[in-house]
Design a protein around this motif. Structure first.
Motif, PDB file in Angstrom:
ATOM      1  N   ALA A 275       3.679  11.428  27.691  1.00  0.00           N
ATOM      2  CA  ALA A 275       3.333  10.091  27.219  1.00  0.00           C
ATOM      3  C   ALA A 275       1.985   9.652  27.767  1.00  0.00           C
ATOM      4  CB  ALA A 275       4.422   9.095  27.599  1.00  0.00           C
ATOM      5  N   THR A 276       1.707   9.991  29.002  1.00  0.00           N
ATOM      6  CA  THR A 276       0.424   9.655  29.616  1.00  0.00           C
ATOM      7  C   THR A 276      -0.709  10.378  28.898  1.00  0.00           C
ATOM      8  OG1 THR A 276       1.537   9.427  31.734  1.00  0.00           O
ATOM      9  CG2 THR A 276      -0.852   9.586  31.789  1.00  0.00           C
ATOM     10  N   ASP A 277      -0.503  11.646  28.583  1.00  0.00           N
ATOM     11  CA  ASP A 277      -1.516  12.425  27.858  1.00  0.00           C
ATOM     12  C   ASP A 277      -1.774  11.832  26.477  1.00  0.00           C
ATOM     13  OD1 ASP A 277      -1.663  14.118  30.020  1.00  0.00           O
ATOM     14  OD2 ASP A 277      -0.394  15.670  29.112  1.00  0.00           O
ATOM     15  N   LEU A 278      -0.696  11.476  25.795  1.00  0.00           N
ATOM     16  CA  LEU A 278      -0.840  10.897  24.467  1.00  0.00           C
ATOM     17  C   LEU A 278      -1.555   9.556  24.516  1.00  0.00           C
ATOM     18  CD1 LEU A 278       2.591  11.784  22.826  1.00  0.00           C
ATOM     19  CD2 LEU A 278       0.367  12.856  22.438  1.00  0.00           C
ATOM     20  N   ALA A 279      -1.264   8.762  25.514  1.00  0.00           N
ATOM     21  CA  ALA A 279      -1.942   7.474  25.655  1.00  0.00           C
ATOM     22  C   ALA A 279      -3.429   7.679  25.906  1.00  0.00           C
ATOM     23  CB  ALA A 279      -1.309   6.673  26.781  1.00  0.00           C
ATOM     24  N   ALA A 280      -3.768   8.663  26.704  1.00  0.00           N
ATOM     25  CA  ALA A 280      -5.176   8.960  26.974  1.00  0.00           C
ATOM     26  C   ALA A 280      -5.889   9.413  25.702  1.00  0.00           C
ATOM     27  CB  ALA A 280      -5.299  10.021  28.063  1.00  0.00           C
ATOM     28  N   ILE A 281      -5.229  10.237  24.910  1.00  0.00           N
ATOM     29  CA  ILE A 281      -5.812  10.711  23.643  1.00  0.00           C
ATOM     30  C   ILE A 281      -5.946   9.542  22.670  1.00  0.00           C
ATOM     31  CG2 ILE A 281      -5.405  12.153  21.625  1.00  0.00           C
ATOM     32  CD1 ILE A 281      -4.057  14.179  23.564  1.00  0.00           C
ATOM     33  N   ALA A 282      -4.924   8.720  22.564  1.00  0.00           N
ATOM     34  CA  ALA A 282      -4.950   7.585  21.644  1.00  0.00           C
ATOM     35  C   ALA A 282      -6.115   6.649  21.939  1.00  0.00           C
ATOM     36  CB  ALA A 282      -3.630   6.825  21.707  1.00  0.00           C
ATOM     37  N   GLY A 283      -6.480   6.527  23.197  1.00  0.00           N
ATOM     38  CA  GLY A 283      -7.590   5.672  23.575  1.00  0.00           C
ATOM     39  C   GLY A 283      -8.941   6.187  23.106  1.00  0.00           C
ATOM     40  N   THR A 284      -9.021   7.457  22.749  1.00  0.00           N
ATOM     41  CA  THR A 284     -10.293   8.037  22.302  1.00  0.00           C
ATOM     42  C   THR A 284     -10.439   8.031  20.780  1.00  0.00           C
ATOM     43  OG1 THR A 284      -9.435  10.302  22.133  1.00  0.00           O
ATOM     44  CG2 THR A 284     -10.300   9.598  24.286  1.00  0.00           C
ATOM     45  N   LEU A 285      -9.364   7.726  20.075  1.00  0.00           N
ATOM     46  CA  LEU A 285      -9.389   7.774  18.611  1.00  0.00           C
ATOM     47  C   LEU A 285     -10.040   6.531  18.029  1.00  0.00           C
ATOM     48  CD1 LEU A 285      -5.785   9.132  17.967  1.00  0.00           C
ATOM     49  CD2 LEU A 285      -7.915  10.427  18.136  1.00  0.00           C
ATOM     50  N   HIS A 286     -10.720   6.718  16.928  1.00  0.00           N
ATOM     51  CA  HIS A 286     -11.291   5.593  16.195  1.00  0.00           C
ATOM     52  C   HIS A 286     -11.305   5.940  14.705  1.00  0.00           C
ATOM     53  CE1 HIS A 286     -14.672   8.297  17.028  1.00  0.00           C
ATOM     54  NE2 HIS A 286     -15.224   7.822  15.928  1.00  0.00           N
ATOM     55  N   GLN A 287     -11.258   4.931  13.885  1.00  0.00           N
ATOM     56  CA  GLN A 287     -11.227   5.152  12.446  1.00  0.00           C
ATOM     57  C   GLN A 287     -12.622   5.522  11.963  1.00  0.00           C
ATOM     58  OE1 GLN A 287      -9.528   1.961  10.233  1.00  0.00           O
ATOM     59  NE2 GLN A 287      -9.491   3.089   8.338  1.00  0.00           N
ATOM     60  N   ILE A 288     -12.680   6.525  11.105  1.00  0.00           N
ATOM     61  CA  ILE A 288     -13.957   6.925  10.531  1.00  0.00           C
ATOM     62  C   ILE A 288     -13.936   6.585   9.043  1.00  0.00           C
ATOM     63  CG2 ILE A 288     -14.372   8.763  12.213  1.00  0.00           C
ATOM     64  CD1 ILE A 288     -13.425  10.766  10.084  1.00  0.00           C
ATOM     65  N   PRO A 289     -15.091   6.346   8.465  1.00  0.00           N
ATOM     66  CA  PRO A 289     -15.114   6.013   7.038  1.00  0.00           C
ATOM     67  C   PRO A 289     -14.757   7.229   6.186  1.00  0.00           C
ATOM     68  CG  PRO A 289     -17.336   6.183   7.899  1.00  0.00           C
ATOM     69  CD  PRO A 289     -16.416   6.320   9.070  1.00  0.00           C
ATOM     70  N   PHE A 290     -14.257   6.958   4.999  1.00  0.00           N
ATOM     71  CA  PHE A 290     -13.936   8.036   4.057  1.00  0.00           C
ATOM     72  C   PHE A 290     -15.235   8.741   3.680  1.00  0.00           C
ATOM     73  CE2 PHE A 290     -12.574  10.021   0.113  1.00  0.00           C
ATOM     74  CZ  PHE A 290     -11.280  10.407   0.426  1.00  0.00           C
ATOM     75  N   PRO A 291     -15.220  10.060   3.540  1.00  0.00           N
ATOM     76  CA  PRO A 291     -16.453  10.785   3.198  1.00  0.00           C
ATOM     77  C   PRO A 291     -17.082  10.268   1.900  1.00  0.00           C
ATOM     78  CG  PRO A 291     -14.724  12.327   3.796  1.00  0.00           C
ATOM     79  CD  PRO A 291     -14.091  10.972   3.713  1.00  0.00           C
ATOM     80  N   ARG A 292     -18.406  10.262   1.864  1.00  0.00           N
ATOM     81  CA  ARG A 292     -19.110   9.811   0.660  1.00  0.00           C
ATOM     82  C   ARG A 292     -19.186  10.901  -0.392  1.00  0.00           C
ATOM     83  NH1 ARG A 292     -24.520   7.425   2.792  1.00  0.00           N
ATOM     84  NH2 ARG A 292     -24.020   8.513   4.706  1.00  0.00           N
ATOM     85  N   LYS A 293     -18.911  12.152   0.005  1.00  0.00           N
ATOM     86  CA  LYS A 293     -18.936  13.276  -0.924  1.00  0.00           C
ATOM     87  C   LYS A 293     -17.629  14.058  -0.804  1.00  0.00           C
ATOM     88  CE  LYS A 293     -23.940  13.648  -0.762  1.00  0.00           C
ATOM     89  NZ  LYS A 293     -24.090  12.246  -0.714  1.00  0.00           N
ATOM     90  N   PHE A 294     -17.045  14.381  -1.949  1.00  0.00           N
ATOM     91  CA  PHE A 294     -15.789  15.115  -2.010  1.00  0.00           C
ATOM     92  C   PHE A 294     -16.054  16.392  -2.787  1.00  0.00           C
ATOM     93  CE2 PHE A 294     -11.797  15.754  -4.569  1.00  0.00           C
ATOM     94  CZ  PHE A 294     -11.029  16.231  -3.533  1.00  0.00           C
ATOM     95  N   ALA A 295     -16.016  17.539  -2.108  1.00  0.00           N
ATOM     96  CA  ALA A 295     -16.268  18.829  -2.747  1.00  0.00           C
ATOM     97  C   ALA A 295     -14.948  19.469  -3.130  1.00  0.00           C
ATOM     98  CB  ALA A 295     -17.044  19.730  -1.812  1.00  0.00           C
ATOM     99  N   VAL A 296     -14.845  19.875  -4.370  1.00  0.00           N
ATOM    100  CA  VAL A 296     -13.613  20.500  -4.854  1.00  0.00           C
ATOM    101  C   VAL A 296     -13.984  21.660  -5.779  1.00  0.00           C
ATOM    102  CG1 VAL A 296     -13.397  18.891  -6.791  1.00  0.00           C
ATOM    103  CG2 VAL A 296     -11.384  20.089  -5.986  1.00  0.00           C
ATOM    104  N   GLU A 297     -13.288  22.747  -5.592  1.00  0.00           N
ATOM    105  CA  GLU A 297     -13.522  23.915  -6.437  1.00  0.00           C
ATOM    106  C   GLU A 297     -12.367  24.014  -7.429  1.00  0.00           C
ATOM    107  OE1 GLU A 297     -15.442  28.022  -5.458  1.00  0.00           O
ATOM    108  OE2 GLU A 297     -13.410  27.951  -4.682  1.00  0.00           O
ATOM    109  N   ILE A 298     -12.606  23.542  -8.642  1.00  0.00           N
ATOM    110  CA  ILE A 298     -11.533  23.561  -9.636  1.00  0.00           C
ATOM    111  C   ILE A 298     -11.398  24.923 -10.301  1.00  0.00           C
ATOM    112  CG2 ILE A 298     -11.591  21.082 -10.066  1.00  0.00           C
ATOM    113  CD1 ILE A 298     -13.168  21.669 -12.623  1.00  0.00           C
ATOM    114  N   CYS A 299     -12.442  25.726 -10.175  1.00  0.00           N
ATOM    115  CA  CYS A 299     -12.403  27.068 -10.755  1.00  0.00           C
ATOM    116  C   CYS A 299     -13.142  28.023  -9.834  1.00  0.00           C
ATOM    117  CB  CYS A 299     -13.048  27.062 -12.140  1.00  0.00           C
ATOM    118  SG  CYS A 299     -13.046  28.681 -12.924  1.00  0.00           S
TER     119      CYS A 299
END
Length: 85
Positions: free
Chosen positions: A3-27
């Motif tokens: 639990a202590t490890d998870l709390a330490a990790i949670a403190g480093t997380l932050h929300q990032i914006p959705f990517p502006r480019k989405f690459a997809v290989e349909i074929c």
């Protein structure tokens, strides 16, 4: 301790914006034989993404970030997709 490890990790997380480019290989297949292309040496499977999967992905991206650019294909020819013609 876990639990202590998870709390330490949670403190480093932050929300990032959705990517502006989405690459997809349909074929991942190609009917061309360009001299500079590595496609003939590709070892991974070649084929076409099912249209239902592409529709689902496009809908999810559009719902989250409608201004995201979609880049089609890098190792294949997307115009080979018969459902698009």
């Amino acid at each position: 301790m876990l639990a202590t490890d998870l709390a330490a990790i949670a403190g480093t997380l932050h929300q990032i914006p959705f990517p502006r480019k989405f690459a997809v290989e349909i074929c991942a297949d190609c009917n061309l034989r360009c001299t500079m292309c590595h496609h003939p040496q590709m070892r991974r499977a070649k084929g076409v993404m099912p249209m239902a999967l592409w529709s689902s992905l496009a809908g999810q991206v559009a719902a989250i970030a409608p201004r995201t650019e979609c880049w089609f294909s890098f190792c294949g020819e997307p115009l080979l997709e018969p459902s698009c013609s």
